[in-house]
Design a protein around this motif. Structure first.
Motif, PDB file in Angstrom:
ATOM      1  N   GLU A 288       0.849  -1.185   0.000  1.00 11.87           N
ATOM      2  CA  GLU A 288       0.000   0.000   0.000  1.00 11.87           C
ATOM      3  C   GLU A 288       0.889   1.241   0.000  1.00 11.87           C
ATOM      4  N   TYR A 289       0.502   2.246  -0.795  1.00 11.34           N
ATOM      5  CA  TYR A 289       1.308   3.449  -0.960  1.00 11.34           C
ATOM      6  C   TYR A 289       0.442   4.696  -0.840  1.00 11.34           C
ATOM      7  N   GLN A 290       0.989   5.715  -0.188  1.00  9.11           N
ATOM      8  CA  GLN A 290       0.485   7.067  -0.348  1.00  9.11           C
ATOM      9  C   GLN A 290       1.226   7.712  -1.516  1.00  9.11           C
ATOM     10  N   LEU A 291       0.511   8.440  -2.365  1.00  8.65           N
ATOM     11  CA  LEU A 291       1.163   9.120  -3.482  1.00  8.65           C
ATOM     12  C   LEU A 291       1.664  10.480  -3.012  1.00  8.65           C
ATOM     13  N   PRO A 292       2.961  10.759  -3.194  1.00  4.99           N
ATOM     14  CA  PRO A 292       3.536  12.008  -2.673  1.00  4.99           C
ATOM     15  C   PRO A 292       2.857  13.236  -3.284  1.00  4.99           C
ATOM     16  N   ASN A 293       2.722  14.264  -2.471  1.00  5.39           N
ATOM     17  CA  ASN A 293       2.120  15.517  -2.927  1.00  5.39           C
ATOM     18  C   ASN A 293       3.188  16.478  -3.431  1.00  5.39           C
ATOM     19  N   ASN A 294       2.753  17.339  -4.345  1.00  3.64           N
ATOM     20  CA  ASN A 294       3.638  18.346  -4.923  1.00  3.64           C
ATOM     21  C   ASN A 294       3.084  19.722  -4.568  1.00  3.64           C
ATOM     22  N   PRO A 295       3.584  20.361  -3.502  1.00  2.00           N
ATOM     23  CA  PRO A 295       2.998  21.624  -3.033  1.00  2.00           C
ATOM     24  C   PRO A 295       3.230  22.764  -4.018  1.00  2.00           C
ATOM     25  N   GLY A 296       2.373  23.761  -3.904  1.00  2.01           N
ATOM     26  CA  GLY A 296       2.557  24.979  -4.685  1.00  2.01           C
ATOM     27  C   GLY A 296       1.968  24.942  -6.074  1.00  2.01           C
ATOM     28  N   ASP A 320      -5.511  22.705  -1.514  1.00  5.20           N
ATOM     29  CA  ASP A 320      -4.067  22.880  -1.456  1.00  5.20           C
ATOM     30  C   ASP A 320      -3.414  21.603  -1.964  1.00  5.20           C
ATOM     31  N   SER A 321      -2.564  21.716  -2.972  1.00  4.92           N
ATOM     32  CA  SER A 321      -1.936  20.515  -3.547  1.00  4.92           C
ATOM     33  C   SER A 321      -1.005  19.809  -2.572  1.00  4.92           C
ATOM     34  N   ALA A 322      -0.642  20.473  -1.469  1.00  2.00           N
ATOM     35  CA  ALA A 322       0.208  19.833  -0.467  1.00  2.00           C
ATOM     36  C   ALA A 322      -0.584  18.934   0.471  1.00  2.00           C
ATOM     37  N   SER A 323      -1.907  18.992   0.419  1.00  2.00           N
ATOM     38  CA  SER A 323      -2.724  18.241   1.380  1.00  2.00           C
ATOM     39  C   SER A 323      -3.597  17.182   0.722  1.00  2.00           C
ATOM     40  N   LEU A 324      -3.307  16.813  -0.526  1.00  2.00           N
ATOM     41  CA  LEU A 324      -4.102  15.788  -1.203  1.00  2.00           C
ATOM     42  C   LEU A 324      -3.889  14.424  -0.545  1.00  2.00           C
ATOM     43  N   ASP A 325      -4.840  13.531  -0.754  1.00  2.00           N
ATOM     44  CA  ASP A 325      -4.752  12.190  -0.172  1.00  2.00           C
ATOM     45  C   ASP A 325      -5.073  11.146  -1.239  1.00  2.00           C
ATOM     46  N   VAL A 370     -10.267  19.252  -9.064  1.00  2.00           N
ATOM     47  CA  VAL A 370      -9.750  20.603  -9.210  1.00  2.00           C
ATOM     48  C   VAL A 370      -8.543  20.638 -10.131  1.00  2.00           C
ATOM     49  N   TYR A 371      -7.621  19.705  -9.932  1.00  2.00           N
ATOM     50  CA  TYR A 371      -6.366  19.784 -10.665  1.00  2.00           C
ATOM     51  C   TYR A 371      -6.393  19.049 -12.006  1.00  2.00           C
ATOM     52  N   ASN A 372      -7.259  18.049 -12.141  1.00  2.00           N
ATOM     53  CA  ASN A 372      -7.256  17.255 -13.368  1.00  2.00           C
ATOM     54  C   ASN A 372      -8.560  17.317 -14.146  1.00  2.00           C
TER      55      ASN A 372
END
Length: 766
Positions: A288-296, A320-325, A370-372
């Motif tokens: 199981e993996y969390q996908l890393p966030n890219n802030p800013g 906020d792109s730093a807080s995605l899950d 929002v982002y995609n």
């Protein structure tokens, strides 16, 4: 002084079997002898292409008696095991190909040893380029690497990040490249053949705890033994850390990057008699993996046509792109049942296998919208079953005929549940206008297909120092595409004098598109929404056909020191590439109508006493023209440009190099200290510039250091054997380097290499 028990067992085995059952000195023996094993990283070395490569386990034995097993039975059991291992290795020689061998000692010397991911070990071979998500590229190909366990090819799986096969399970392994003989089909950039540990050659157990920076915690356990005609070996581990996937930024720690992984591999064998053996290998991987966030990140709706829409402006700043899950889960289970039989002049191994692989992506619903412009819960699974048989017929002293087949039956299932914004019209400037209430789109597809291959070849020695290996292979695929191809192959190997081997070969290759990276989903279902494809075309991914040429020379300069040079050239029709398109980390396949890959490799190694050295460098160029399938993943401008112009493939890396050194202090005592170091250099993968894949990323070099202290009977307890302490430093000088910048054909996000990481561990044999 009496000889140690292990030495007596080895000598008894050698005398009773009448063959090389112990490790030979570097490059001893005849030109047809297997590659030697040494004592350090130089053991990861080229094998002379003219040699009939036998995997190291066929000639190396460990003679510890299993707990409770009478020691007098060990030599007999080891002798039978070594002879059958040697016969199995002879079923699939690599005459004329280029082989890089990793002995058990070489694997243990790589920083991390058995704890290192398999791709980290393979990076020490020439022509292997590092990429994100743990991927490797061999000789300019994207992902056409096949894995074999004890000579049996595993069907491809869906894992993107995980290492399904554990380094700890390998007694040794080889990487075979070049103009492959006809027994190797389907995935042919490289063949990674892992010789598994077993209870006869590696009895007893070992418990280990390893970890350090970024909450890295890695306990493991292995145990093997034999009793009568049975032997068994099993290993399992658990991995917990906060660097499951490459960091999207250059920071020391990634945001949202926790991983938990479970692995198990087991091996059970029954030796019915001196000529018959049945074996079962099974494995489980759950990660199981969390996908890393890219802030800013600021752009809403990454696709340009949506960026200026009223809805995009309305949603700006809402997430906020730093807080995605976002999360992803990958599961792989497999089993291989094999029968090995010797009948006079015939040797046979026949196997049946199963593999189940699944991948599930869970989005951040609002964030992905929002982002995609799409939030998609996606799952794919592939269930594969099949059979493989290989036969060697020793017709005459100068002729050895080999023939066999492979058949895979696969079931591919894909399910997606997507939330998208409906398009409600256009504004005065012609920009799309979207509604504020997302709508749901469900898609599901499934298909059952087969791939198969038949081969026959003759290894002929018209002269004492000349070997000709020629054969034919017939392959077919009946999945999303339906194609067949007859492929001739020819290798010439000449040994003009002692210590020098020259080879040249031609192979016609046929590579079916990986079933798991081709989707049956409908692109038209997203028309009129925020996820509408940039291009409407969706042609079927086709099989790749290649003309592959390879030539090289291996020269022994001094005892223990050798050097090799190899050059290759591939002309491809319907070249297969893969990329990540969209938020789910699922690779999707596509074709370039034409492709060219060429390069050369230089490698050298020195192995003498406690000192081992090796180094290699490779130059490669990979280009393609005209994307002819899965066009909906690309912009119309990119498709138009690539249609008539050559571009570099996104995984093209011009220069790749690696090197290593190892020295064992006090190696004649029961408490040796081993100091080793490795280096990996890359000139940089591709990124977008003025044209697709038009620039390369900056070059990088990283150094790794390892210190291992071993103690024999440290605790003076009868059932406790070797104790080992280790210290590993990955990226010793804390170099910040970028593997991907988020641009390029099929590149989804930026990824940076691992920053300095200090890890320690203790292992105890029993």
């Amino acid at each position: 002084m009496p000889l140690p028990r292990s030495t007596r067992f080895a000598l008894l085995s050698l005398l009773s079997s009448g063959m090389a059952s112990v490790t030979l000195p570097a490059w001893a023996g005849t030109p047809d002898a297997p590659a030697p094993a040494g004592t350090g990283p130089a053991d990861a070395r080229h094998t002379a292409p003219g040699q009939t490569q036998a995997r190291p386990a066929a000639t190396t034995v460990t003679t510890r008696a299993a707990p409770g097993q009478p020691s007098a039975s060990a030599p007999e059991s080891i002798t039978v095991t070594a002879r059958l291992d040697r016969a199995r290795a002879a079923l699939q020689p690599s005459t004329g190909a280029t082989v890089y061998s990793f002995s058990r000692n070489a694997i243990e010397t790589v920083p991390g040893g058995d704890n290192a991911p398999l791709n980290s070990v393979l990076l020490q071979a020439p022509g292997v380029a590092q990429d994100s998500y743990g991927q490797i590229h061999v000789r300019g190909d994207h992902n056409e690497v096949q894995f074999r366990l004890d000579g049996v090819q595993l069907p491809e799986g869906l894992t993107v990040f995980g290492q399904t096969l554990m380094t700890r399970f390998a007694d040794s392994m080889t990487m075979t490249t070049g103009a492959l003989p006809s027994e190797y089909g389907f995935l042919q950039a490289a063949v990674i053949d892992i010789t598994t540990k077993n209870g006869t050659t590696d009895p007893g157990g070992e418990a280990s705890i390893y970890g350090g920076a970024r909450d890295y915690f890695f306990p493991s356990l292995q145990y093997g033994g034999h009793s009568g005609k049975w032997d068994y070996f099993a290993t399992g581990d658990f991995v917990h850390d906060r660097v499951g996937i490459e960091n999207t930024t250059s920071s020391f720690n990634a945001l949202h990057d926790l991983t938990n992984q479970y692995h198990f591999l087991g091996h059970l064998r029954y030796t019915a008699d001196d000529d018959t053996r049945i074996s079962l290998i099974a494995g489980v991987s759950n990660a199981e993996y969390q996908l890393p966030n890219n802030p800013g990140q600021q752009t809403q709706f990454q696709q340009p046509s949506f960026a200026g829409s009223a809805l995009a402006q309305q949603l700006a700043g809402s997430v906020d792109s730093a807080s995605l899950d976002e999360r992803q889960r990958e599961i792989t289970d497999f089993a291989i049942l094999s029968l090995q039989k010797e009948i006079g002049r015939f040797s046979l191994q026949s196997s049946a296998f199963l593999r189940y692989s699944s991948l599930d992506y869970s989005p951040d619903m609002l964030g992905d919208l929002v982002y995609n412009g799409i939030a998609q819960q996606a799952s794919r699974s592939v269930f594969s079953s099949g059979t493989q048989s290989d036969v060697t017929w020793r017709v005459a002293p100068r002729h050895t005929v080999r023939f066999g087949y492979q058949v895979f039956v696969e079931r591919n299932v894909s399910q997606t549940d997507s939330l998208v914004f409906p398009q409600t019209g256009t504004d005065a400037a012609g920009n799309a206008v979207f509604g504020t209430t997302p709508e749901s789109i469900h898609q599901g597809s499934g298909l059952t297909g087969t791939i198969w291959g038949l081969y026959i070849q003759d290894e002929w020695k018209p002269l004492r120092n000349l070997t000709v290996n020629y054969g034919l292979r017939m392959d077919g695929v009946d999945e999303y595409t339906h194609q067949q191809q007859l492929s001739p192959r020819l290798n010439l190997v000449w040994t003009p004098w002692r210590g020098t081997t020259l080879h040249a070969g031609y192979s016609r290759y046929f590579t079916p598109p990986p079933f798991e990276v081709v989707s049956g989903a409908s692109v038209a279902a997203f028309n009129g929404t925020s996820a509408q494809a940039a291009s409407p075309q969706s042609s079927t991914v086709k099989a790749e056909s290649d003309h592959y040429f390879d030539a090289g020379i291996t020269q022994r300069l001094l005892p223990g020191w050798q050097v090799s040079f190899d050059a290759y050239y591939k002309l491809a029709h319907n070249l297969i590439d893969e990329g990540q398109f969209g938020a789910p980390i699922i690779l999707s396949g596509f074709n370039y109508r034409r492709g060219q890959v060429n390069g050369y490799e230089l490698a050298t190694s020195y192995d003498r006493g406690p000192l081992s050295l090796y180094g290699n460098m490779a130059w490669s160029r990979a280009i393609g023209k005209d994307i002819t399938s899965a066009q909906f993943n690309f912009s119309p401008d990119d498709l138009a440009y690539i249609q008539h112009r050559w571009i570099y493939l996104d995984h093209d890396q011009r220069w790749t190099a690696s090197a290593g050194a190892s020295y064992s202090f006090f190696h004649r005592t029961g408490h040796p200290t081993r100091l080793s170091a490795t280096m990996v250099y890359g000139s940089g993968l591709r990124a977008d510039g003025d044209v697709p894949n038009g620039v390369k990323l900056p070059q990088y070099v990283t150094f790794n250091l390892s210190l291992v202290q071993s103690f024999q009977d440290l605790f003076h307890v009868p059932f406790l054997k070797r104790t080992q302490l280790r210290l590993d430093v990955i990226n010793l000088f804390d170099r910040t380097y970028e593997l991907r910048d988020g641009t390029g054909i099929g590149v989804g996000a930026p990824q940076y290499g691992l920053r300095r990481t200090i890890l320690t561990g203790i292992s105890q044999r029993f």
